[in-house]
Scaffold this motif. Structure first.
Motif, PDB file in Angstrom:
ATOM      1  N   LEU A   1       6.968  37.247  20.234  1.00  0.00           N
ATOM      2  CA  LEU A   1       8.350  37.301  20.712  1.00  0.00           C
ATOM      3  C   LEU A   1       9.308  37.599  19.555  1.00  0.00           C
ATOM      4  CD1 LEU A   1       8.202  34.271  23.182  1.00  0.00           C
ATOM      5  CD2 LEU A   1       8.367  36.700  23.789  1.00  0.00           C
ATOM      6  N   ASP A   2       8.890  38.558  18.717  1.00  0.00           N
ATOM      7  CA  ASP A   2       9.676  38.933  17.530  1.00  0.00           C
ATOM      8  C   ASP A   2      11.111  39.328  17.880  1.00  0.00           C
ATOM      9  OD1 ASP A   2       6.846  39.205  17.123  1.00  0.00           O
ATOM     10  OD2 ASP A   2       7.295  40.186  15.225  1.00  0.00           O
ATOM     11  N   HIS A   3      11.292  39.932  19.046  1.00  0.00           N
ATOM     12  CA  HIS A   3      12.618  40.422  19.426  1.00  0.00           C
ATOM     13  C   HIS A   3      13.658  39.303  19.498  1.00  0.00           C
ATOM     14  CE1 HIS A   3      11.006  39.132  23.324  1.00  0.00           C
ATOM     15  NE2 HIS A   3      12.258  39.045  23.728  1.00  0.00           N
ATOM     16  N   LEU A   4      13.228  38.065  19.630  1.00  0.00           N
ATOM     17  CA  LEU A   4      14.183  36.955  19.690  1.00  0.00           C
ATOM     18  C   LEU A   4      14.919  36.775  18.364  1.00  0.00           C
ATOM     19  CD1 LEU A   4      12.171  34.299  21.717  1.00  0.00           C
ATOM     20  CD2 LEU A   4      13.928  35.888  22.530  1.00  0.00           C
ATOM     21  N   LEU A   5      14.312  37.213  17.282  1.00  0.00           N
ATOM     22  CA  LEU A   5      14.965  37.103  15.979  1.00  0.00           C
ATOM     23  C   LEU A   5      16.112  38.100  15.827  1.00  0.00           C
ATOM     24  CD1 LEU A   5      11.551  36.623  14.877  1.00  0.00           C
ATOM     25  CD2 LEU A   5      13.233  35.400  13.517  1.00  0.00           C
ATOM     26  N   ASP A   6      16.070  39.161  16.624  1.00  0.00           N
ATOM     27  CA  ASP A   6      17.113  40.178  16.545  1.00  0.00           C
ATOM     28  C   ASP A   6      18.275  39.890  17.480  1.00  0.00           C
ATOM     29  OD1 ASP A   6      15.522  41.593  14.748  1.00  0.00           O
ATOM     30  OD2 ASP A   6      14.475  42.621  16.390  1.00  0.00           O
ATOM     31  N   GLY A   7      18.089  38.948  18.392  1.00  0.00           N
ATOM     32  CA  GLY A   7      19.111  38.671  19.397  1.00  0.00           C
ATOM     33  C   GLY A   7      20.248  37.822  18.866  1.00  0.00           C
ATOM     34  N   ASP A   8      21.185  37.592  19.755  1.00  0.00           N
ATOM     35  CA  ASP A   8      22.332  36.754  19.422  1.00  0.00           C
ATOM     36  C   ASP A   8      21.903  35.304  19.266  1.00  0.00           C
ATOM     37  OD1 ASP A   8      24.042  38.927  19.640  1.00  0.00           O
ATOM     38  OD2 ASP A   8      24.474  38.549  21.760  1.00  0.00           O
ATOM     39  N   MET A   9      22.552  34.630  18.365  1.00  0.00           N
ATOM     40  CA  MET A   9      22.371  33.197  18.201  1.00  0.00           C
ATOM     41  C   MET A   9      23.500  32.512  18.980  1.00  0.00           C
ATOM     42  SD  MET A   9      19.662  32.881  16.260  1.00  0.00           S
ATOM     43  CE  MET A   9      18.849  34.381  16.751  1.00  0.00           C
ATOM     44  N   MET A  10      23.510  31.202  18.976  1.00  0.00           N
ATOM     45  CA  MET A  10      24.556  30.461  19.690  1.00  0.00           C
ATOM     46  C   MET A  10      25.937  30.886  19.177  1.00  0.00           C
ATOM     47  SD  MET A  10      23.383  28.236  21.979  1.00  0.00           S
ATOM     48  CE  MET A  10      24.725  27.089  22.160  1.00  0.00           C
ATOM     49  N   ASN A  11      26.832  31.093  20.096  1.00  0.00           N
ATOM     50  CA  ASN A  11      28.195  31.482  19.767  1.00  0.00           C
ATOM     51  C   ASN A  11      28.886  30.313  19.046  1.00  0.00           C
ATOM     52  OD1 ASN A  11      31.085  31.739  20.072  1.00  0.00           O
ATOM     53  ND2 ASN A  11      30.665  33.406  21.503  1.00  0.00           N
TER      54      ASN A  11
ATOM     55  N   GLU B   1      19.144  34.232  35.023  1.00  0.00           N
ATOM     56  CA  GLU B   1      19.475  35.654  35.151  1.00  0.00           C
ATOM     57  C   GLU B   1      20.159  36.168  33.889  1.00  0.00           C
ATOM     58  OE1 GLU B   1      21.705  35.924  38.804  1.00  0.00           O
ATOM     59  OE2 GLU B   1      19.973  35.253  39.975  1.00  0.00           O
ATOM     60  N   ASN B   2      21.051  35.365  33.326  1.00  0.00           N
ATOM     61  CA  ASN B   2      21.725  35.743  32.080  1.00  0.00           C
ATOM     62  C   ASN B   2      20.717  35.866  30.939  1.00  0.00           C
ATOM     63  OD1 ASN B   2      24.040  36.265  30.389  1.00  0.00           O
ATOM     64  ND2 ASN B   2      23.804  34.182  29.623  1.00  0.00           N
ATOM     65  N   GLU B   3      19.761  34.949  30.880  1.00  0.00           N
ATOM     66  CA  GLU B   3      18.726  35.024  29.857  1.00  0.00           C
ATOM     67  C   GLU B   3      17.910  36.306  30.013  1.00  0.00           C
ATOM     68  OE1 GLU B   3      17.985  30.207  29.329  1.00  0.00           O
ATOM     69  OE2 GLU B   3      16.561  31.381  30.504  1.00  0.00           O
ATOM     70  N   ALA B   4      17.604  36.668  31.256  1.00  0.00           N
ATOM     71  CA  ALA B   4      16.848  37.908  31.511  1.00  0.00           C
ATOM     72  C   ALA B   4      17.639  39.125  31.054  1.00  0.00           C
ATOM     73  CB  ALA B   4      16.485  38.009  32.987  1.00  0.00           C
ATOM     74  N   GLU B   5      18.941  39.108  31.278  1.00  0.00           N
ATOM     75  CA  GLU B   5      19.794  40.215  30.829  1.00  0.00           C
ATOM     76  C   GLU B   5      19.797  40.337  29.302  1.00  0.00           C
ATOM     77  OE1 GLU B   5      23.637  39.539  32.570  1.00  0.00           O
ATOM     78  OE2 GLU B   5      22.848  39.761  34.612  1.00  0.00           O
ATOM     79  N   HIS B   6      19.489  39.250  28.626  1.00  0.00           N
ATOM     80  CA  HIS B   6      19.438  39.249  27.163  1.00  0.00           C
ATOM     81  C   HIS B   6      18.010  39.391  26.636  1.00  0.00           C
ATOM     82  CE1 HIS B   6      23.558  37.760  27.658  1.00  0.00           C
ATOM     83  NE2 HIS B   6      23.757  38.345  26.486  1.00  0.00           N
ATOM     84  N   GLY B   7      17.111  39.876  27.484  1.00  0.00           N
ATOM     85  CA  GLY B   7      15.778  40.239  27.022  1.00  0.00           C
ATOM     86  C   GLY B   7      14.687  39.203  27.183  1.00  0.00           C
ATOM     87  N   LEU B   8      14.978  38.073  27.823  1.00  0.00           N
ATOM     88  CA  LEU B   8      13.941  37.067  28.033  1.00  0.00           C
ATOM     89  C   LEU B   8      13.222  37.357  29.349  1.00  0.00           C
ATOM     90  CD1 LEU B   8      15.777  33.808  26.919  1.00  0.00           C
ATOM     91  CD2 LEU B   8      14.403  35.372  25.556  1.00  0.00           C
ATOM     92  N   ASP B   9      11.912  37.380  29.312  1.00  0.00           N
ATOM     93  CA  ASP B   9      11.099  37.660  30.486  1.00  0.00           C
ATOM     94  C   ASP B   9      11.307  36.557  31.516  1.00  0.00           C
ATOM     95  OD1 ASP B   9       9.166  38.228  32.391  1.00  0.00           O
ATOM     96  OD2 ASP B   9       7.474  37.858  31.043  1.00  0.00           O
ATOM     97  N   ARG B  10      11.934  36.894  32.615  1.00  0.00           N
ATOM     98  CA  ARG B  10      12.276  35.911  33.654  1.00  0.00           C
ATOM     99  C   ARG B  10      11.041  35.165  34.170  1.00  0.00           C
ATOM    100  NH1 ARG B  10      12.866  32.489  36.539  1.00  0.00           N
ATOM    101  NH2 ARG B  10      14.219  32.195  38.324  1.00  0.00           N
TER     102      ARG B  10
END
Length: 188
Positions: free
Chosen positions: A50-60, A169-178
């Motif tokens: 799940l390497d792509h999680l490192l490229d995603g947004d962190m907590m605002n 659904e929001n998590e899925a929109e951010h690339g997490l496999d639903r």
């Protein structure tokens, strides 16, 4: 508030002593330091593809600041009062919703996450919450199985209300496999 220190026992070999750490409420000065902790924590996802999680947004940071203002953000700190982990959440329909728990990679597996969880549960109980909820990866060892060991159970998909469905659904929109995600809860 001074950190309440937790003295961890040394390993059997005495070669790798477990770290001392404390848990305290967040301060505004902590907020800018938490992205580094969260990114470090996410490094472990490389081990399960799940390497792509490192490229995603962190907590605002503004969300973290709101949690801190509500006294719903706890920080694990080292002997120098530097963040090594954090846990934050907020109210969802009368339940305490755990939004994020992150422990810096070098401190994982040493009781820091468990101590953060215990602190959060204690505070949630004092505030009158009767349940804690979260969304997580169902089968990633330090996610779903870890929460199960802490007394959480998966909520059946047909019993998940609209608010939690929107989170998934929001998590899925951010690339997490639903299909790999779930809602969990624990009565307290």
């Amino acid at each position: 508030m001074a950190a309440a220190y937790v003295q961890q026992s040394e390993s059997e070999s005495f070669k790798d002593p477990l770290p001392r750490f404390g848990i305290r409420s967040a301060r505004p000065s902590d907020i800018p330091l938490l992205e580094r902790v969260e990114r470090s924590a996410a490094e472990i996802f490389r081990t399960v593809g799940l390497d792509h999680l490192l490229d995603g947004d962190m907590m605002n940071p503004s969300v973290l600041a709101k949690m801190a203002a509500m006294n719903h953000l706890w920080i694990a700190v080292n002997d120098w009062d530097q963040p090594i982990g954090f846990l934050g959440g907020h109210d969802i329909e009368g339940k305490f919703h755990l939004a994020e728990v992150s422990v810096a990679r070098e401190f994982q597996g040493r009781g820091v996450g468990r101590a953060l969880m215990a602190t959060m549960v204690e505070q949630a109980q004092r505030e009158g919450y009767k349940a804690i909820t979260l969304t997580t990866f169902r089968n990633v060892p330090w996610n779903g199985p870890w929460y199960r060991r802490l007394g959480f159970s998966e909520v059946d998909e047909k019993n998940v209300d609209h608010y939690y469905l929107s989170i998934l659904e929001n998590e899925a929109e951010h690339g997490l496999d639903r299909s790999s995600r779930c809602v969990m809860h624990k009565l307290i």
